[in-house]
Design a protein around this motif. Structure first.
Motif, mmCIF file in Angstrom:
data_model
loop_
_atom_site.group_PDB
_atom_site.id
_atom_site.type_symbol
_atom_site.label_atom_id
_atom_site.label_comp_id
_atom_site.label_asym_id
_atom_site.label_seq_id
_atom_site.Cartn_x
_atom_site.Cartn_y
_atom_site.Cartn_z
ATOM 1 N N LYS A 52 0.854 -1.189 0.000
ATOM 2 C CA LYS A 52 0.000 0.000 0.000
ATOM 3 C C LYS A 52 0.891 1.241 0.000
ATOM 4 O O LYS A 52 1.965 1.204 0.587
ATOM 5 C CB LYS A 52 -0.890 0.012 1.255
ATOM 6 C CG LYS A 52 -1.804 -1.195 1.414
ATOM 7 C CD LYS A 52 -2.665 -1.104 2.664
ATOM 8 C CE LYS A 52 -1.859 -1.079 3.948
ATOM 9 N NZ LYS A 52 -2.691 -1.073 5.177
ATOM 10 N N PRO A 53 0.487 2.328 -0.653
ATOM 11 C CA PRO A 53 -0.854 2.645 -1.165
ATOM 12 C C PRO A 53 -1.212 2.092 -2.538
ATOM 13 O O PRO A 53 -2.236 2.475 -3.095
ATOM 14 C CB PRO A 53 -0.844 4.176 -1.195
ATOM 15 C CG PRO A 53 0.571 4.532 -1.491
ATOM 16 C CD PRO A 53 1.390 3.497 -0.747
ATOM 17 N N ASP A 54 -0.370 1.206 -3.103
ATOM 18 C CA ASP A 54 -0.806 0.523 -4.319
ATOM 19 C C ASP A 54 -2.110 -0.223 -4.004
ATOM 20 O O ASP A 54 -2.228 -0.861 -2.959
ATOM 21 C CB ASP A 54 0.272 -0.473 -4.774
ATOM 22 C CG ASP A 54 -0.033 -1.063 -6.134
ATOM 23 O OD1 ASP A 54 -0.924 -1.947 -6.196
ATOM 24 O OD2 ASP A 54 0.594 -0.659 -7.125
ATOM 25 N N PRO A 55 -3.089 -0.176 -4.897
ATOM 26 C CA PRO A 55 -4.407 -0.760 -4.593
ATOM 27 C C PRO A 55 -4.500 -2.264 -4.814
ATOM 28 O O PRO A 55 -5.570 -2.847 -4.603
ATOM 29 C CB PRO A 55 -5.335 -0.018 -5.558
ATOM 30 C CG PRO A 55 -4.472 0.281 -6.745
ATOM 31 C CD PRO A 55 -3.113 0.580 -6.173
ATOM 32 N N LYS A 89 -4.794 6.900 1.060
ATOM 33 C CA LYS A 89 -4.408 6.857 -0.357
ATOM 34 C C LYS A 89 -4.751 5.507 -0.976
ATOM 35 O O LYS A 89 -5.152 5.431 -2.140
ATOM 36 C CB LYS A 89 -2.904 7.121 -0.492
ATOM 37 C CG LYS A 89 -2.507 8.570 -0.258
ATOM 38 C CD LYS A 89 -1.001 8.720 -0.389
ATOM 39 C CE LYS A 89 -0.549 10.145 -0.105
ATOM 40 N NZ LYS A 89 0.928 10.258 -0.112
ATOM 41 N N THR A 90 -4.589 4.444 -0.202
ATOM 42 C CA THR A 90 -4.931 3.101 -0.688
ATOM 43 C C THR A 90 -6.409 3.033 -1.044
ATOM 44 O O THR A 90 -6.787 2.504 -2.093
ATOM 45 C CB THR A 90 -4.596 2.038 0.372
ATOM 46 O OG1 THR A 90 -3.228 2.157 0.752
ATOM 47 C CG2 THR A 90 -4.852 0.641 -0.153
ATOM 48 N N ASN A 144 -7.026 5.117 -4.177
ATOM 49 C CA ASN A 144 -6.491 4.457 -5.376
ATOM 50 C C ASN A 144 -7.338 3.273 -5.828
ATOM 51 O O ASN A 144 -7.302 2.892 -6.999
ATOM 52 C CB ASN A 144 -5.057 3.993 -5.130
ATOM 53 C CG ASN A 144 -4.080 5.146 -4.988
ATOM 54 O OD1 ASN A 144 -4.375 6.265 -5.379
ATOM 55 N ND2 ASN A 144 -2.914 4.882 -4.422
ATOM 56 N N SER A 145 -8.085 2.694 -4.897
ATOM 57 C CA SER A 145 -8.886 1.511 -5.228
ATOM 58 C C SER A 145 -10.366 1.832 -5.415
ATOM 59 O O SER A 145 -11.157 0.945 -5.739
ATOM 60 C CB SER A 145 -8.730 0.458 -4.130
ATOM 61 O OG SER A 145 -9.128 0.967 -2.879
#
Length: 225
Positions: free
Chosen positions: A145-148, A176-177, A180-181
């Motif tokens: 995270k914060p990549d979804p 942010k996660t 982003n999702s």
């Protein structure tokens, strides 16, 4: 009609207060490798972006190399694996919240940047009666995270769209996660980061107690109707 069917939770600083055990084990690793240690309180700003980032932040300026991070990790892991439940405990009201959500038929999942082995161990130890549909930590090949990615994986398991999910966490990374999702975020104020960080990173809702989360599932549902 869309309504809340799934709640995803961050782990450290949201469900469990893990900061003392993380701090003691990181300080142990720093000391063993000849580096200065930090007060426990300082670790509230070090955690949240995964283990390697924790070690990078804990190392002195000029020493934040991949080699040193690997050294700290090697010393930290066995220590933390055997000492990660000495001071850790659920935040007040969290067990009651999880039982209430479960009794209402909501699906729940854990989406953490803590490494997978420790995530599974802590969840099974502290919440053995809760049936999470997924308990995911940091895993090889999955971006943190914060990549979804972790949220998308859980939504797929749940068979639900993002519009029917809420994500609760205590940091800007979590907010942010969620953003982003496409999941609606709940920033919790009892964790490691200040309310201002949650708000500046786009928290849709703010929860000042676990009971607020239970209420928000109903507010979010009615807002979606």
């Amino acid at each position: 009609m869309q309504h809340t069917k799934l709640i995803l939770f961050d782990l450290d600083g949201t469900l469990l207060n893990t900061i003392s055990d993380l701090a003691h084990s990181t300080n142990h690793a720093l000391e063993k490798n000849g580096f200065p240690t930090h007060p426990i309180e300082a670790y509230k700003l070090f955690v949240g972006n995964g283990m390697n980032k924790l070690f990078e932040r804990a190392l002195p300026e000029g020493e934040k190399t991949d080699e040193n991070i690997a050294k700290i990790r090697k010393t930290f892991l066995p220590r933390y694996d055997s000492h990660n439940t000495e001071y850790t405990e659920p935040y007040e009201g969290i067990p009651e919240l999880l039982h209430a959500l479960q009794s209402e038929g909501l699906k729940m999942a854990v989406a953490s940047n803590k490494y997978q082995q420790a995530t599974e161990k802590l969840i099974s130890r502290y919440f053995p009666e809760i049936s999470f549909i997924a308990v995911f930590g940091q895993r090889e090949g999955v971006p943190v995270k914060p990549d979804p990615a972790i949220v998308f994986e859980i939504l797929k398991i749940a068979g639900l769209p993002a519009a029917e999910a809420l994500y609760a966490g205590d940091s800007g990374v979590d907010m942010k996660t969620a953003l982003n999702s496409g999941v609606t975020s709940i920033g919790v104020t009892w964790g490691f980061r200040p309310r201002s960080e949650l708000e500046s990173n786009g928290a849709v809702y703010i929860a000042e107690s676990p009971e607020d989360i239970l209420n928000l599932t109903k507010i979010h549902a009615s807002a979606r109707k």
